[in-house]
Design an enzyme around this catalytic site. Structure first.
Site, PDB file in Angstrom:
ATOM      1  N   THR A 224       0.837  -1.169  -0.081  1.00  0.00           N
ATOM      2  CA  THR A 224      -0.164  -0.130   0.130  1.00  0.00           C
ATOM      3  C   THR A 224       0.876   1.275   0.065  1.00  0.00           C
ATOM      4  O   THR A 224       1.980   1.255  -0.379  1.00  0.00           O
ATOM      5  CB  THR A 224      -1.143   0.080   1.205  1.00  0.00           C
ATOM      6  OG1 THR A 224      -1.959   0.851   0.968  1.00  0.00           O
ATOM      7  CG2 THR A 224      -0.282   0.205   2.417  1.00  0.00           C
ATOM      8  N   ASN A 225       0.321   2.353   0.409  1.00  0.00           N
ATOM      9  CA  ASN A 225       1.045   3.686   0.240  1.00  0.00           C
ATOM     10  C   ASN A 225       0.647   4.635   1.460  1.00  0.00           C
ATOM     11  O   ASN A 225      -0.424   3.988   2.284  1.00  0.00           O
ATOM     12  CB  ASN A 225       1.025   4.454  -1.067  1.00  0.00           C
ATOM     13  CG  ASN A 225      -0.599   4.738  -1.381  1.00  0.00           C
ATOM     14  OD1 ASN A 225      -1.351   5.363  -0.465  1.00  0.00           O
ATOM     15  ND2 ASN A 225      -0.986   4.008  -2.514  1.00  0.00           N
ATOM     16  N   ALA A 226       1.163   5.822   1.558  1.00  0.00           N
ATOM     17  CA  ALA A 226       0.962   6.472   2.833  1.00  0.00           C
ATOM     18  C   ALA A 226      -0.537   7.306   2.726  1.00  0.00           C
ATOM     19  O   ALA A 226      -0.747   7.964   3.491  1.00  0.00           O
ATOM     20  CB  ALA A 226       2.051   7.270   2.923  1.00  0.00           C
ATOM     21  N   SER A 227      -1.095   7.210   1.632  1.00  0.00           N
ATOM     22  CA  SER A 227      -2.553   8.024   1.519  1.00  0.00           C
ATOM     23  C   SER A 227      -3.323   7.825   2.947  1.00  0.00           C
ATOM     24  O   SER A 227      -3.696   6.733   3.184  1.00  0.00           O
ATOM     25  CB  SER A 227      -3.157   7.560   0.244  1.00  0.00           C
ATOM     26  OG  SER A 227      -4.453   8.021   0.275  1.00  0.00           O
TER      27      SER A 227
END
Ligand code: C5P
Length: 421
Positions: A224-227
């Protein structure tokens, strides 16, 4: 602090007899703090629970009960009040007053005033000459469950009234059940939602994507990512406050969905793509604020991946995910829907050049470029510094500001892109 929707609005707050009347004092205070001018009309039963003086002190205006002792001998206070009201809230609404309202009885100042105040059809932009009604019923669960009470509520909702609550929980009798008045914050949110329906996006559907997609590696791990989803939800709120019917297709979020916004939960980019394409044909404005993973593990292991003794590395092969906005552009070329598409470009280098290239590649009307390396801005932060790039070549660089304000600016830029129906 004044609220942009409630500020300056003339609210008629009806308070009827029930123990929840004490919570109406808090509601009155919240409305006044939001900038509304509140006229409280109580039934005699309500005045047995809370003194009119409480409401008079909170609203700075007399709290009325009696039809026959209006200030200055006004012979038709109900007609005058009805004509000078922007919003009706009845909280708490007792079974007795609910029945009277449904039957059109007018035997006290509150019921007479409300009979003279047509209910706005919230589904119709512009309210059709009526006034939005927000009803917050509160009573013992047996009274609420009575088919007569239910039929009265249904009759008023069918005429356009918005029902808030009742919730389940501990009732005045000590029993547990349905009948607790909705909390003042929820009633306030329902009032804002109703008033927003006069806005420039009334009758329009807005779809927002938000959050960082999760691409499973195995049953317990994912890429995933930091959003955080904060920017997407801020856009959803801004669109809602302009009157749109808003849905958010979102990956798991750390922040709650705003009131009155439809939540469409998904997890992966593929699921997000499917959900967006299914709705694109009925969407006026699509705003792609999600941080979508461009790649996913080519195979998600069926069981948790184990390390073996001496194993120094694990290779994961990634496969390309669909480009959601790209797929939407292809569908839009055939159907003309959505009417407007907005993308985001979160970049760490060559911000404007990369954003401009994406604007063209994804056939967007507007792209919001943000430099995610800027301290205090971008992923997870409460603020953002963005530049708006339009399909016609215009650019608008905005200073750093809270995401809620960025959202307002983005929506303001979208409005002129929509053709009148
Ligand atoms: O290509 P890039 O990911 O930088 O483009 C960002 C914009 O495209 C965002 O609006 C994002 O929501 C959208 N996007 C998408 N599908 C992808 C990747 C990004 O719709 N697979």
């Amino acid at each position: 602090m004044a609220d942009r929707l409630l500020d300056g609005q003339r609210v008629l707050l009806g308070v009827t007899g029930g123990i929840a009347a004490y919570k109406a004092a808090d509601l009155c205070s919240k409305l006044v703090q939001a900038g509304a001018q509140v006229d409280v009309v109580m039934t005699e039963a309500a005045a047995r629970f809370v003194a009119p003086l409480t409401f008079a002190a909170l609203s700075g205006r007399p709290a009325r009960i009696d039809m026959w002792s209006a200030p200055g001998g006004d012979p038709i206070p109900h007609v005058r009040m009805a004509a000078s009201t922007d919003l009706v809230i009845v909280a708490p609404l007792s079974a007795n007053t609910l029945a009277k309202l449904a039957l059109g009885l007018a035997d006290n100042l509150l019921t007479a005033t409300l009979l003279a105040t047509p209910i706005a059809a919230l589904s119709k932009p512009g309210f059709d000459g009526g006034v939005p009604w927000i009803l917050a019923p509160a009573m013992e669960s047996h009274m609420w469950a009575n088919p007569l009470t239910q039929a009265h509520m249904v009759a008023l909702v069918a005429r356009g009234a918005a029902q808030v609550g009742p919730g389940r929980g501990r009732l005045a009798s000590g029993a547990m059940g349905a009948g607790r008045m909705a909390e003042p914050a929820e009633i306030l949110a329902a009032a804002r939602l109703a008033l927003a329906r006069r806005g420039p996006l009334a009758g329009r559907r807005v779809l927002v994507t938000a959050g960082g997609t999760q691409e499973p590696l195995d049953p317990v791990r994912y890429l995933t990512n930091a959003s955080s989803g904060k920017m997407g939800l801020a856009l959803a709120e801004a669109a809602r406050d302009l009157g749109a019917a808003v849905a958010v297709v979102h990956a798991p979020l750390a922040v709650p969905m705003p009131y009155g916004v439809e939540s469409v939960p998904v997890r992966t980019a593929q699921q997000m793509c499917d959900a967006v394409l299914a709705r694109a044909g009925t969407t006026d404005v699509l705003i792609g604020a999600a941080a979508v993973a461009d790649f996913r593990p080519a195979e998600a292991a069926g069981q948790k991946i184990k390390k073996t003794p001496g194993q120094e590395e694990l290779l994961v092969r990634l496969a390309r995910n669909p480009d959601i906005l790209g797929e939407v552009a292809a569908q839009r070329a055939q159907t003309g829907w959505p009417r407007a598409v907005v993308g985001f470009a979160a970049e760490t280098q060559d911000l404007l050049a990369n954003a401009a290239a994406k604007l063209v590649a994804k056939r967007l009307d507007l792209i919001v470029a943000n430099d995610v390396t800027e301290p205090g801005s971008g992923f997870g932060a409460d603020d953002n510094r963005v530049t708006l790039l339009f399909a016609d070549g215009r650019q608008e660089a905005l200073p750093i500001m809270p995401k809620a304000e960025v959202a307002d600016r983005v929506l303001a830029a979208v409005l002129p892109l929509l053709q009148p129906d």
